[in-house]
Design a protein around this motif. Structure first.
Motif, PDB file in Angstrom:
ATOM      1  N   ALA A   7       1.048  -1.245   0.170  1.00  0.00           N
ATOM      2  CA  ALA A   7      -0.114  -0.079  -0.045  1.00  0.00           C
ATOM      3  C   ALA A   7       1.071   1.221   0.141  1.00  0.00           C
ATOM      4  CB  ALA A   7      -1.046  -0.129   1.232  1.00  0.00           C
ATOM      5  N   ILE A   9       0.923   5.477   0.560  1.00  0.00           N
ATOM      6  CA  ILE A   9       0.298   6.601   1.162  1.00  0.00           C
ATOM      7  C   ILE A   9       1.133   7.806   0.627  1.00  0.00           C
ATOM      8  CG2 ILE A   9      -0.366   8.051   3.212  1.00  0.00           C
ATOM      9  CD1 ILE A   9      -0.058   4.166   3.308  1.00  0.00           C
ATOM     10  N   SER A  21      -4.235   1.221  -2.438  1.00  0.00           N
ATOM     11  CA  SER A  21      -4.317  -0.087  -1.996  1.00  0.00           C
ATOM     12  C   SER A  21      -3.611  -0.975  -2.665  1.00  0.00           C
ATOM     13  CB  SER A  21      -5.753  -0.678  -1.760  1.00  0.00           C
ATOM     14  OG  SER A  21      -6.235  -0.945  -3.189  1.00  0.00           O
ATOM     15  N   PRO A  22      -3.004  -2.268  -2.237  1.00  0.00           N
ATOM     16  CA  PRO A  22      -2.185  -2.941  -3.101  1.00  0.00           C
ATOM     17  C   PRO A  22      -3.157  -3.389  -4.228  1.00  0.00           C
ATOM     18  CG  PRO A  22      -1.981  -3.821  -0.842  1.00  0.00           C
ATOM     19  CD  PRO A  22      -2.849  -2.553  -0.814  1.00  0.00           C
ATOM     20  N   SER A  23      -4.412  -3.525  -4.387  1.00  0.00           N
ATOM     21  CA  SER A  23      -5.171  -3.844  -5.331  1.00  0.00           C
ATOM     22  C   SER A  23      -5.411  -2.566  -6.380  1.00  0.00           C
ATOM     23  CB  SER A  23      -6.531  -4.223  -4.957  1.00  0.00           C
ATOM     24  OG  SER A  23      -7.334  -3.376  -4.444  1.00  0.00           O
ATOM     25  N   HIS A  25      -6.638   0.632  -5.772  1.00  0.00           N
ATOM     26  CA  HIS A  25      -7.683   1.631  -5.480  1.00  0.00           C
ATOM     27  C   HIS A  25      -7.385   2.697  -4.540  1.00  0.00           C
ATOM     28  CE1 HIS A  25     -10.693  -0.866  -7.568  1.00  0.00           C
ATOM     29  NE2 HIS A  25      -9.950  -2.049  -6.830  1.00  0.00           N
ATOM     30  N   PRO A  41      -7.000   8.361   9.341  1.00  0.00           N
ATOM     31  CA  PRO A  41      -6.504   6.881   9.586  1.00  0.00           C
ATOM     32  C   PRO A  41      -7.088   6.040  10.686  1.00  0.00           C
ATOM     33  CG  PRO A  41      -4.642   8.481   9.011  1.00  0.00           C
ATOM     34  CD  PRO A  41      -5.981   9.462   9.202  1.00  0.00           C
ATOM     35  N   LEU A  44     -10.416   5.143   9.929  1.00  0.00           N
ATOM     36  CA  LEU A  44     -10.338   3.860   8.794  1.00  0.00           C
ATOM     37  C   LEU A  44     -10.059   2.546   9.210  1.00  0.00           C
ATOM     38  CD1 LEU A  44      -8.120   4.941   5.715  1.00  0.00           C
ATOM     39  CD2 LEU A  44     -10.600   4.841   6.021  1.00  0.00           C
ATOM     40  N   ALA A  48     -12.471  -0.538   8.837  1.00  0.00           N
ATOM     41  CA  ALA A  48     -11.671  -1.916   8.382  1.00  0.00           C
ATOM     42  C   ALA A  48     -12.053  -3.171   9.154  1.00  0.00           C
ATOM     43  CB  ALA A  48     -10.251  -1.663   8.450  1.00  0.00           C
ATOM     44  N   VAL A 120      -8.438  -8.604  10.205  1.00  0.00           N
ATOM     45  CA  VAL A 120      -8.401  -7.203  10.815  1.00  0.00           C
ATOM     46  C   VAL A 120      -8.388  -7.179  12.121  1.00  0.00           C
ATOM     47  CG1 VAL A 120      -9.034  -4.983  10.594  1.00  0.00           C
ATOM     48  CG2 VAL A 120      -9.121  -6.240   8.385  1.00  0.00           C
TER      49      VAL A 120
ATOM     50  N   ALA B  39     -10.920  -0.965  -2.430  1.00  0.00           N
ATOM     51  CA  ALA B  39      -9.975  -1.499  -1.256  1.00  0.00           C
ATOM     52  C   ALA B  39     -10.738  -2.398  -0.344  1.00  0.00           C
ATOM     53  CB  ALA B  39      -9.296  -0.390  -0.393  1.00  0.00           C
ATOM     54  N   PRO B  41     -11.401  -4.423   3.241  1.00  0.00           N
ATOM     55  CA  PRO B  41     -11.085  -3.917   4.925  1.00  0.00           C
ATOM     56  C   PRO B  41      -9.580  -4.336   5.140  1.00  0.00           C
ATOM     57  CG  PRO B  41     -13.050  -5.228   4.525  1.00  0.00           C
ATOM     58  CD  PRO B  41     -12.419  -5.129   3.351  1.00  0.00           C
ATOM     59  N   LEU B  42      -8.946  -5.361   4.806  1.00  0.00           N
ATOM     60  CA  LEU B  42      -7.452  -5.680   5.108  1.00  0.00           C
ATOM     61  C   LEU B  42      -6.601  -4.658   4.582  1.00  0.00           C
ATOM     62  CD1 LEU B  42      -6.073  -7.908   6.857  1.00  0.00           C
ATOM     63  CD2 LEU B  42      -5.421  -8.845   4.771  1.00  0.00           C
ATOM     64  N   GLU B  43      -6.756  -4.244   3.291  1.00  0.00           N
ATOM     65  CA  GLU B  43      -5.906  -3.035   2.557  1.00  0.00           C
ATOM     66  C   GLU B  43      -6.172  -1.899   3.288  1.00  0.00           C
ATOM     67  OE1 GLU B  43      -5.483  -4.510  -1.967  1.00  0.00           O
ATOM     68  OE2 GLU B  43      -7.573  -3.512  -1.506  1.00  0.00           O
ATOM     69  N   LEU B  44      -7.386  -1.591   3.896  1.00  0.00           N
ATOM     70  CA  LEU B  44      -7.645  -0.342   4.503  1.00  0.00           C
ATOM     71  C   LEU B  44      -6.876  -0.118   5.845  1.00  0.00           C
ATOM     72  CD1 LEU B  44     -11.240   0.640   4.666  1.00  0.00           C
ATOM     73  CD2 LEU B  44      -9.609   1.463   3.093  1.00  0.00           C
ATOM     74  N   LEU B  45      -6.584  -1.560   6.463  1.00  0.00           N
ATOM     75  CA  LEU B  45      -5.871  -1.491   7.641  1.00  0.00           C
ATOM     76  C   LEU B  45      -4.484  -0.979   7.270  1.00  0.00           C
ATOM     77  CD1 LEU B  45      -5.402  -2.532  10.658  1.00  0.00           C
ATOM     78  CD2 LEU B  45      -4.798  -4.717   9.875  1.00  0.00           C
ATOM     79  N   MET B  46      -3.874  -1.577   6.287  1.00  0.00           N
ATOM     80  CA  MET B  46      -2.616  -1.172   5.870  1.00  0.00           C
ATOM     81  C   MET B  46      -2.403   0.417   5.562  1.00  0.00           C
ATOM     82  SD  MET B  46      -1.725  -4.082   3.302  1.00  0.00           S
ATOM     83  CE  MET B  46       0.008  -4.042   2.843  1.00  0.00           C
ATOM     84  N   ILE B  47      -3.419   0.830   4.698  1.00  0.00           N
ATOM     85  CA  ILE B  47      -3.463   2.167   4.587  1.00  0.00           C
ATOM     86  C   ILE B  47      -3.486   3.111   5.852  1.00  0.00           C
ATOM     87  CG2 ILE B  47      -4.934   3.929   3.434  1.00  0.00           C
ATOM     88  CD1 ILE B  47      -5.294   1.893   1.258  1.00  0.00           C
ATOM     89  N   ALA B  48      -4.270   2.541   6.727  1.00  0.00           N
ATOM     90  CA  ALA B  48      -4.466   3.445   8.053  1.00  0.00           C
ATOM     91  C   ALA B  48      -3.414   3.460   8.920  1.00  0.00           C
ATOM     92  CB  ALA B  48      -5.542   2.652   8.936  1.00  0.00           C
TER      93      ALA B  48
END
Lengths: 143, 143
Positions: A7, A9, A21-23, A25, A41, A44, A48, A120, B39, B41-48
């Motif tokens: 990810a 930022i 995001s890794p995907s 988005h 954050p 978020l 999450a 999570v 994104a 939820p698990l990706e959101l955790l990384m972004i957070a």
């Protein structure tokens, strides 16, 4: 998500961050200032946790052939008074609306998610205690 | 964020969830299917995690009057092989571009965030070990 997924930022000025995001988005994040441009954050993190368990629960209820017409999760928390102001408790409340939904099926889906599936929620434990609850609302067929 | 602030996650059908932050900002989440709408939820955790420390570090570097022209954070992780597939490690890499930025100032800002300020990173510890690193890139003034 692959093992080396990343990810990013990016500080975008104007009290805003862009998370990718890794995907692939993108989403905006605010820094928690008065300007209040986007979710912070810490917010978020709450989303999450709720989103992760929501994915599990809705999927399990679908497999159990429950007739769910609306589903939402509410997440609130308690944080340390001192810095860092991490969460010590997260309250995750599930609201399932449907036709003849079995409270036992909902309870068992939440328990499965909380104990076995939700990556999570498991990541924030044991720093934060995750306290789950739920309500089932019968859909009024006359509406 | 006030004590009783609440995030809401609503199942929106079409493999999508809508999260609404306590501050009232909505964002879409995907459920991690092939459709890949948003994104997860698990990706959101990384972004957070990355966003939280980014807010601290950029703010500390500004207070230290460092001339930062670009700043980003990259977050990757390792997860348990078994369920729940929570993170066991999170790698948080800071990339600071600027003019004459002091590596010591960056290192100290990251350490302050990691140990004292970042509520999100502290919430995921000790389940996930948070491993920080950084690089400082000199801005090419001729560009």
């Amino acid at each position: 998500m692959e093992q080396n997924a990343k990810a990013t930022i990016h500080y975008a000025g104007n009290e805003t961050l862009i998370g990718i995001s890794p995907s692939g988005h993108a989403l905006a994040m605010g820094i928690g200032s008065d300007r209040d441009t986007a979710a912070t954050p810490l917010e978020l993190l709450m989303i999450a946790v709720g989103g992760c368990t929501a994915v599990d629960v809705i999927s399990i209820l679908q497999k159990k052939r429950q007739i769910v017409t609306d589903y939402r999760v509410e997440v609130s928390g308690e944080r340390r008074e001192e810095r860092p102001r991490s969460f010590t408790k997260l309250f995750v409340h599930h609201i399932v609306r449907g036709r003849g939904v079995s409270p036992e099926a909902v309870e068992s889906a939440i328990k499965l998610s909380d104990e076995k599936y939700c990556s999570v929620a498991d990541t924030v434990k044991p720093k934060a205690e995750v306290i789950t609850s739920f309500e089932v609302i019968e859909e009024d067929e006359s509406v």
